[in-house]
Structures are given as structure tokens and as C-alpha cells.
Design a protein around this motif. Structure first.
Motif, PDB file in Angstrom:
ATOM      1  N   PRO A   9      37.569  29.706  27.932  1.00 30.35           N
ATOM      2  CA  PRO A   9      37.757  29.483  29.377  1.00 30.35           C
ATOM      3  C   PRO A   9      38.852  30.384  29.942  1.00 30.35           C
ATOM      4  N   VAL A  10      38.663  30.831  31.171  1.00 35.66           N
ATOM      5  CA  VAL A  10      39.653  31.684  31.818  1.00 35.66           C
ATOM      6  C   VAL A  10      40.798  30.837  32.359  1.00 35.66           C
ATOM      7  N   GLU A  11      41.899  31.497  32.640  1.00 33.33           N
ATOM      8  CA  GLU A  11      43.035  30.868  33.313  1.00 33.33           C
ATOM      9  C   GLU A  11      43.086  31.438  34.729  1.00 33.33           C
ATOM     10  N   PRO A  12      42.674  30.660  35.732  1.00 26.79           N
ATOM     11  CA  PRO A  12      42.571  31.201  37.098  1.00 26.79           C
ATOM     12  C   PRO A  12      43.841  31.866  37.599  1.00 26.79           C
ATOM     13  N   GLU A  13      44.989  31.343  37.220  1.00 25.28           N
ATOM     14  CA  GLU A  13      46.243  31.918  37.722  1.00 25.28           C
ATOM     15  C   GLU A  13      46.451  33.345  37.236  1.00 25.28           C
ATOM     16  N   LYS A  14      45.832  33.726  36.123  1.00 24.19           N
ATOM     17  CA  LYS A  14      45.944  35.098  35.649  1.00 24.19           C
ATOM     18  C   LYS A  14      44.995  36.037  36.396  1.00 24.19           C
ATOM     19  N   LEU A  15      43.885  35.497  36.910  1.00 23.01           N
ATOM     20  CA  LEU A  15      42.913  36.327  37.608  1.00 23.01           C
ATOM     21  C   LEU A  15      43.450  36.841  38.937  1.00 23.01           C
ATOM     22  N   SER A  53      36.850  39.953  35.967  1.00 23.51           N
ATOM     23  CA  SER A  53      38.204  40.146  35.430  1.00 23.51           C
ATOM     24  C   SER A  53      39.299  39.830  36.436  1.00 23.51           C
ATOM     25  N   TYR A  54      38.922  39.554  37.693  1.00 25.81           N
ATOM     26  CA  TYR A  54      39.929  39.281  38.713  1.00 25.81           C
ATOM     27  C   TYR A  54      39.343  38.329  39.754  1.00 25.81           C
ATOM     28  N   PHE A  55      40.214  37.691  40.510  1.00 21.53           N
ATOM     29  CA  PHE A  55      39.790  36.887  41.654  1.00 21.53           C
ATOM     30  C   PHE A  55      41.019  36.716  42.553  1.00 21.53           C
ATOM     31  N   TRP A  56      41.089  37.533  43.610  1.00 26.55           N
ATOM     32  CA  TRP A  56      42.247  37.507  44.481  1.00 26.55           C
ATOM     33  C   TRP A  56      42.307  36.213  45.296  1.00 26.55           C
ATOM     34  N   PHE A  57      43.521  35.830  45.642  1.00 26.93           N
ATOM     35  CA  PHE A  57      43.746  34.608  46.413  1.00 26.93           C
ATOM     36  C   PHE A  57      44.974  34.847  47.288  1.00 26.93           C
ATOM     37  N   GLY A  58      44.823  34.636  48.602  1.00 27.03           N
ATOM     38  CA  GLY A  58      45.977  34.857  49.461  1.00 27.03           C
ATOM     39  C   GLY A  58      45.645  34.751  50.930  1.00 27.03           C
TER      40      GLY A  58
END
Length: 330
Positions: free
Chosen positions: A258-264, A274-279
Motif C-alpha cells: 500500500p502507498v503512503e498518501p503523504e509521500k505522494l 507516483s505522485y498526487f498533488w494536494f493544495g
């Protein structure tokens, strides 16, 4: 001669996959109706485009027929362009795609963008009784066949657009060059693909001024990141894990951890998983500007819904993308 760069006029759209996992409240029928409502609302709020994906045998009811859903969305919208991102070309007959796409183009009065790609899941090829060998050359060939089928003497009725734009959902320099050789729009917003795409256009005898790029960005936009992160993070994790798990299904590869969303959220763009921006709108707008740089990117789209989240969260995201993010990039 070089293509026009997106110093202004970048259109922002929304992307839907219609997942209905067990943690989501409501029936699949309700989800489809609600998503059409969101398409109509996004259109009213000025969204530049609405995009729909294709996968088969996902365990959460992922959308299987993007052109069928695009036809329904066409009847509920007036201005936004409608796209597939992507339709898995080697699974389908070129005649079938040509006829269905023409119908969507007619219903929408010429608003269809047909994005096609190769797919990658063995169970999907097995379901359709299709081979995954030479899938890139077969996808290239579909571009040629569609152009022929939409011309005089091809399928009837003919589409409004002559021809419907066929975007190629290829990644990396080799894929970008293939799209260029065909003179086709490239379905990626990443400026790193522009040099290879431009070289392909020149090698294929096409004026680089015809270059068009656009594509999806993995991002969630919020006016209050601190408040919303604990609410959104589980859905980001679910969605990325679902893609990764289904990607290896039918192969000998082990199930991914499982991925760790905070790292994405802190990673630069690369592989879509490999990424998922949030802001905030301002933060995401700046990251999008850096992503597209001086490439001829005309449109970028973000997920309208992620991982089967509640309707209220989806409706708020549609509002923020259309009314707060989009004006920053036009």
C-alpha cells in the motif's frame, strides 16, 4: 517554425472513472446519475472539458464504456469538450469506434476529443479474446483507419468535425515520437515529452505548428488543505492502490505494498501512480505551470472524484476546480 506555447488560455477540465467501491454510499445507478449531474454543473461553471476512462473487470465497477457515457454527457452539456482518456484501442474494432465516436460528435455538435491508447492489463485482453502483441502498432493503425472511416465514402452518418481529433495516450519519448510521426495530438501535459514529439512531427513531414498536447494531472484542489487532508487522503490511497493492484493482476508480479498518501503529495510529476498533488488553487496552478512549461499544452484535467468519495466532496471539488483554479490558468 515552432508551436504556440501556453502562456495563456490553458483550459482546465475534469476526469471521471465512476468507481463504486464498497465504502461508497449509494447504488451504481445513483453514481452514474450523479456524475452526469456533475458534468452538467461543471459545464455551467465553465469547465473546458470532461474526460472519461476505460477499464474492465475492476472490482469497484470502474467505467467500461467511455463513449457511451460521453454520449449521455453530451446530452446534458452545451459547451465543454468531451474526451476519452483513454479508450483501449486494440480491444475494439475501428469501425465500431468510428461509428460510436461519430454519434457522440453529432449529439454534442462537434465537441468530441477521442483519446486512445494501448492498455496494459492482461485480464482485459483476455476478456475481449484479443492479443496484446503489437499493441502499439495496432493503436497507431487505428488512427489511420479512423481518419479514413470518417472521410467521404466511410461510415455514415459522418461526424461534425472533419476529422474528430484522435489523441494518443502515449508516455515517454518513444511514445511522444510515435504521436508526432502520425501528426496526432499527444495526450500528456508533461513538457518533457515535447522535444521527442516535435522531432516526430518533423520526421513525419508535419509542421510543428500543428502540435497539440494535453492530459491529466493527479491533483486535488482545496481552499483549506489543513482541514481537508485527513478527509481526502484515504481516498487518494485507495485509488492509487487500486490501480497498482489491478496493474499486476494476471501476471507473476507480487501485489504492491500500500502507498503512503503523504509521500505522494510532495513528489514531482512522473508516472501517474507516483505522485498526487494536494493544495490550494494557487499551489496547484503553479505546479501545473511548471509541468507544462513552454510545451504546446492546451488543456489539463483533474479528477472530479477520487476513490469513491462522498457526493458532497465531489461537488465541492468541481466547484473549486472550475471557479478558483481555472481562472488562474486561463
Amino acid at each position: 517554425m515552432t508551436a504556440k506555447t501556453p502562456t495563456s488560455g490553458l483550459e482546465i477540465g475534469l476526469y471521471f472513472d465512476l468507481r463504486n467501491p464498497p465504502h461508497r454510499e449509494g447504488s451504481a445507478s445513483r453514481l452514474h446519475g450523479f456524475t452526469l449531474d456533475m458534468c452538467a454543473e461543471a459545464d455551467r461553471l465553465g469547465a473546458g472539458s470532461l474526460w472519461f476512462s476505460e477499464h474492465h473487470l475492476f472490482d469497484d465497477g470502474y467505467l467500461t464504456q467511455p463513449l457511451t457515457f460521453a454520449a449521455a454527457a453530451a446530452a446534458r452539456t452545451e459547451r465543454a469538450r468531451l474526451g476519452t482518456a483513454i479508450l483501449i484501442a486494440p480491444l475494439h474494432s475501428p469501425v465500431e469506434v468510428a461509428e460510436q465516436a461519430a454519434l457522440v460528435d453529432l449529439i454534442s455538435a462537434g465537441r468530441l476529443d477521442l483519446g486512445i491508447g494501448t492498455g496494459y492489463r492482461k485480464p482485459e485482453y483476455e476478456l475481449y479474446g484479443a492479443s496484446d502483441r503489437r499493441r502499439y502498432s495496432r493503436t497507431d493503425d487505428m488512427v489511420r483507419q479512423l481518419r479514413r472511416l470518417w472521410a467521404a465514402g466511410g461510415v455514415t452518418p459522418q461526424p461534425v468535425q472533419q476529422p474528430i481529433p484522435v489523441w494518443l495516450g502515449y508516455h515517454g519519448p518513444q511514445g511522444a515520437r510515435r504521436a508526432g510521426l502520425l501528426g496526432a495530438p499527444l495526450l500528456t501535459p508533461n513538457a518533457d515529452s515535447w522535444p521527442a514529439y516535435r522531432d516526430g512531427l518533423v520526421a513525419g513531414g508535419h509542421d510543428p505548428a500543428v502540435a497539440r498536447m494535453g492530459g491529466g494531472v493527479q491533483a486535488w484542489v482545496t481552499e483549506d488543505p489543513e482541514r481537508d487532508w485527513p478527509l481526502v487522503a484515504p481516498y487518494i490511497g485507495y485509488q492509487v492502490d487500486s490501480y497498482r493492484r489491478h496493474m499486476v493482476e494476471g501476471t507473476d508480479a507480487p501485489a504492491p505494498r500500500p502507498v503512503e498518501p503523504e509521500k505522494l503529495v510532495s513528489r514531482d510529476s512522473g508516472n501517474p501512480l507516483s505522485y498526487f498533488w494536494f493544495g490550494t488553487p494557487e499551489t496547484i496552478a503553479e505546479r501545473i505551470r511548471e509541468l507544462v512549461k513552454n510545451a504546446p499544452v492546451s488543456t489539463v484535467y483533474l479528477w472530479g472524484s477520487v476513490g469513491g468519495m462522498p457526493e458532497a466532496m465531489v461537488a465541492e471539488h468541481v466547484r473549486v476546480v472550475c471557479t478558483r483554479l481555472a481562472p488562474l490558468l486561463r
